[in-house]
Enzyme design. Structure first.
Site, PDB file in Angstrom:
ATOM      1  N   LYS A  14      -7.048   8.422 -10.726  1.00 42.96           N
ATOM      2  CA  LYS A  14      -6.912   8.768  -9.304  1.00 42.96           C
ATOM      3  C   LYS A  14      -5.578   9.476  -9.141  1.00 42.96           C
ATOM      4  O   LYS A  14      -4.533   8.951  -9.546  1.00 42.96           O
ATOM      5  CB  LYS A  14      -6.945   7.532  -8.411  1.00 42.96           C
ATOM      6  CG  LYS A  14      -6.775   7.914  -6.933  1.00 42.96           C
ATOM      7  CD  LYS A  14      -7.013   6.768  -5.994  1.00 42.96           C
ATOM      8  CE  LYS A  14      -5.791   5.893  -5.858  1.00 42.96           C
ATOM      9  NZ  LYS A  14      -5.948   4.895  -4.782  1.00 42.96           N
TER      10      LYS A  14
ATOM     11  N   ARG B  79     -11.230  -0.449  -1.565  1.00 40.41           N
ATOM     12  CA  ARG B  79     -10.926  -1.247  -2.771  1.00 40.41           C
ATOM     13  C   ARG B  79      -9.690  -2.099  -2.580  1.00 40.41           C
ATOM     14  O   ARG B  79      -9.553  -3.191  -3.143  1.00 40.41           O
ATOM     15  CB  ARG B  79     -10.887  -0.388  -4.024  1.00 40.41           C
ATOM     16  CG  ARG B  79      -9.792   0.695  -4.141  1.00 40.41           C
ATOM     17  CD  ARG B  79      -8.455   0.112  -4.498  1.00 40.41           C
ATOM     18  NE  ARG B  79      -7.614   0.964  -5.287  1.00 40.41           N
ATOM     19  CZ  ARG B  79      -6.295   0.975  -5.218  1.00 40.41           C
ATOM     20  NH1 ARG B  79      -5.655   0.239  -4.323  1.00 40.41           N
ATOM     21  NH2 ARG B  79      -5.598   1.740  -6.020  1.00 40.41           N
TER      22      ARG B  79
ATOM     23  N   HIS C 122      -2.771   2.187   8.984  1.00 38.28           N
ATOM     24  CA  HIS C 122      -4.134   2.605   8.628  1.00 38.28           C
ATOM     25  C   HIS C 122      -4.868   1.522   7.832  1.00 38.28           C
ATOM     26  O   HIS C 122      -6.039   1.224   8.084  1.00 38.28           O
ATOM     27  CB  HIS C 122      -4.054   3.895   7.808  1.00 38.28           C
ATOM     28  CG  HIS C 122      -5.348   4.301   7.202  1.00 38.28           C
ATOM     29  ND1 HIS C 122      -6.372   4.831   7.948  1.00 38.28           N
ATOM     30  CD2 HIS C 122      -5.807   4.222   5.926  1.00 38.28           C
ATOM     31  CE1 HIS C 122      -7.397   5.089   7.158  1.00 38.28           C
ATOM     32  NE2 HIS C 122      -7.080   4.722   5.925  1.00 38.28           N
TER      33      HIS C 122
ATOM     34  N   SER D  44       4.729  -0.497   4.637  1.00 38.79           N
ATOM     35  CA  SER D  44       5.444   0.360   3.684  1.00 38.79           C
ATOM     36  C   SER D  44       6.930   0.030   3.705  1.00 38.79           C
ATOM     37  O   SER D  44       7.773   0.902   3.536  1.00 38.79           O
ATOM     38  CB  SER D  44       5.196   1.828   4.019  1.00 38.79           C
ATOM     39  OG  SER D  44       5.472   2.065   5.392  1.00 38.79           O
TER      40      SER D  44
HETATM   41  P1  NAD Z   1       0.658   3.405   7.366  1.00 48.35           P
HETATM   42  O1  NAD Z   1       1.689   4.458   7.216  1.00 48.35           O
HETATM   43  O2  NAD Z   1      -0.565   3.705   8.139  1.00 48.35           O
HETATM   44  O3  NAD Z   1       1.333   2.108   8.011  1.00 48.35           O
HETATM   45  C1  NAD Z   1       2.616   1.679   7.594  1.00 48.35           C
HETATM   46  C2  NAD Z   1       2.860   0.276   8.084  1.00 48.35           C
HETATM   47  O4  NAD Z   1       4.142  -0.163   7.638  1.00 48.35           O
HETATM   48  C3  NAD Z   1       2.898   0.167   9.606  1.00 48.35           C
HETATM   49  O5  NAD Z   1       2.427  -1.112   9.966  1.00 48.35           O
HETATM   50  C4  NAD Z   1       4.376   0.312   9.918  1.00 48.35           C
HETATM   51  O6  NAD Z   1       4.729  -0.230  11.164  1.00 48.35           O
HETATM   52  C5  NAD Z   1       4.954  -0.500   8.783  1.00 48.35           C
HETATM   53  N1  NAD Z   1       6.343  -0.178   8.472  1.00 48.35           N
HETATM   54  C6  NAD Z   1       6.887   1.048   8.280  1.00 48.35           C
HETATM   55  N2  NAD Z   1       8.189   0.924   7.986  1.00 48.35           N
HETATM   56  C7  NAD Z   1       8.473  -0.410   7.981  1.00 48.35           C
HETATM   57  C8  NAD Z   1       9.657  -1.171   7.754  1.00 48.35           C
HETATM   58  N3  NAD Z   1      10.816  -0.580   7.457  1.00 48.35           N
HETATM   59  N4  NAD Z   1       9.565  -2.521   7.825  1.00 48.35           N
HETATM   60  C9  NAD Z   1       8.394  -3.136   8.118  1.00 48.35           C
HETATM   61  N5  NAD Z   1       7.243  -2.459   8.354  1.00 48.35           N
HETATM   62  C10 NAD Z   1       7.295  -1.117   8.286  1.00 48.35           C
HETATM   63  O7  NAD Z   1       0.320   2.935   5.877  1.00 48.35           O
HETATM   64  P2  NAD Z   1      -0.980   2.168   5.357  1.00 48.35           P
HETATM   65  O8  NAD Z   1      -1.974   3.137   4.892  1.00 48.35           O
HETATM   66  O9  NAD Z   1      -1.374   1.133   6.339  1.00 48.35           O
HETATM   67  O10 NAD Z   1      -0.379   1.473   4.036  1.00 48.35           O
HETATM   68  C11 NAD Z   1       0.555   0.422   4.168  1.00 48.35           C
HETATM   69  C12 NAD Z   1       1.206   0.167   2.828  1.00 48.35           C
HETATM   70  O11 NAD Z   1       0.210  -0.263   1.887  1.00 48.35           O
HETATM   71  C13 NAD Z   1       1.859   1.398   2.192  1.00 48.35           C
HETATM   72  O12 NAD Z   1       3.098   0.982   1.638  1.00 48.35           O
HETATM   73  C14 NAD Z   1       0.916   1.794   1.101  1.00 48.35           C
HETATM   74  O13 NAD Z   1       1.551   2.449   0.030  1.00 48.35           O
HETATM   75  C15 NAD Z   1       0.379   0.446   0.692  1.00 48.35           C
HETATM   76  N6  NAD Z   1      -0.920   0.480   0.011  1.00 48.35           N
HETATM   77  C16 NAD Z   1      -1.086  -0.339  -1.039  1.00 48.35           C
HETATM   78  C17 NAD Z   1      -2.307  -0.348  -1.706  1.00 48.35           C
HETATM   79  C18 NAD Z   1      -2.527  -1.297  -2.840  1.00 48.35           C
HETATM   80  O14 NAD Z   1      -3.513  -1.175  -3.567  1.00 48.35           O
HETATM   81  N7  NAD Z   1      -1.682  -2.276  -3.014  1.00 48.35           N
HETATM   82  C19 NAD Z   1      -3.335   0.498  -1.294  1.00 48.35           C
HETATM   83  C20 NAD Z   1      -3.148   1.282  -0.151  1.00 48.35           C
HETATM   84  C21 NAD Z   1      -1.934   1.259   0.497  1.00 48.35           C
END
Ligand code: NAD
Length: 319
Positions: A66, A109, A136, A197
């Protein structure tokens, strides 16, 4: 090769499908039939990250990668911050077999992984679901969690409170009362999903009651952090993959700080294949460090390919 655009995925793969595919993947990893290749993840500046997650699953006959990343400026352009595409190859010949839109598949996933951890590790009587994060991915995590436990209530905290109403609407759709709370009220939750994040811990050990299950899903890169390392020292820690957990997952901080030994982290697949009993007592804190492995992506993409082939969907090209 078969090209399956993002627009077809919702009709091809359900969250139940993703749960089944990811469970099979974690079990294959535990049996030594599947392994992930080292992750490449590069910072592009201004918060943008790009990289590759790849692996080989001999049991499922999947080889692939990916390619994608996180582009925080996208939301302002009306597109989601995560962008990714999965490429599948024939493991015998190396010929490309499919190119599959990876956006929804990543969301499904990732939600499946935390739901599997809740299914296997949370107390059966878990009542209150705590959400830390409201971006998201949070809605997908909430929907998947609601399928594995009969929650009575959702409590949620987000650094940016204006994002919470969207999550509240999903809880309402699921028939669950929703309350925005300060972080110290997370102590009321039986299960907590962190999906932010964040570059520094938001959820502290004092915010978490004994007996809680945590699915820490946001930390997938060096330097990210959602929870206080002391919490991992206090918990029984599980991971999708230990190597990723200690290098780029939530455990990176606790291991570096000497609060957690990498050898104490259990792959969730060990629970799935019966090698580890999972939760041992009602008072134990269990914590799943879900870093997101390439094999999860290949598994759900392969499912999309099977479904598309059955229904004659997608476009065939010769490369
Ligand atoms: P998004 O950008 O839509 O949302 C980000 C979230 O983080 C929001 O709730 C925002 O308010 C919060 N945030 C931003 N800065 C912050 C801070 N300094 N302190 C606390 N909260 C903060 O992103 P998303 O698509 O919802 O993804 C969220 C996280 O999950 C990302 O870090 C992404 O990389 C991670 N992710 C992990 C996996 C996995 O397999 N583990 C898969 C997808 C996404």
């Amino acid at each position: 090769m078969l090209i399956i655009p993002e627009s077809l995925i919702a009709d091809l793969v359900s969250s139940e499908d993703a749960f089944t595919a990811v469970e099979a993947t974690f079990a294959a990893m535990a049996r030594g039939e599947a392994y992930n290749f080292p992750v490449v993840r590069e910072a592009l500046g201004e918060g943008r990250q790009y990289g590759f997650k790849s692996g080989l699953d001999r049991s499922g006959g999947q080889l692939g990668v990916k390619a994608g990343g996180y582009f925080p400026g996208n939301a302002a352009k009306g597109i989601i911050n995560h962008q990714s595409t999965v490429f599948l190859f024939d493991p015998e010949t190396g010929r490309p077999t499919a190119m599959v839109g990876g956006g929804l598949l990543t969301a499904l996933r990732t939600a499946a992984a935390s739901a599997i951890s809740i299914d296997r590790l949370a107390r059966p009587d878990a009542n209150v679901l705590g959400m830390v994060g409201a971006g998201h991915q949070a809605g997908f995590q909430l929907r998947a969690a609601a399928r594995v436990r009969k929650f009575q209530k959702v409590i949620a905290w987000n650094l940016h409170p204006d994002m919470l109403p969207k999550l509240a609407a999903i809880a309402t759709e699921l028939g669950l009362p929703f309350e925005a709370v300060p972080l110290d009220r997370m102590v009321e939750a039986d299960v907590i999903i962190t999906i932010t994040s964040s570059p520094a811990a938001s959820l502290m050990s004092a915010h978490v009651a004994d007996g809680t299950h945590l699915a820490c899903m946001g930390t997938d890169t060096v330097g990210k952090q959602e929870v206080e390392p002391a919490l991992l020292g206090r918990a029984s820690v599980f991971a999708d993959e230990v190597a990723q957990s200690v290098s780029l997952g939530e455990a990176q901080h606790a291991v570096a700080g000497g609060l957690l030994d990498a050898t104490a982290i259990t792959p969730l697949g060990d629970v799935l294949v019966g090698r580890h009993p999972g939760r041992r007592s009602a008072a134990e804190i269990t914590l799943f460090d879900g870093t997101g492995v390439g094999l999860q992506d290949l598994a759900v993409a392969a499912m999309a390919v099977r479904r598309a082939e059955e229904r004659g969907l997608g476009s065939r090209v010769t490369v």
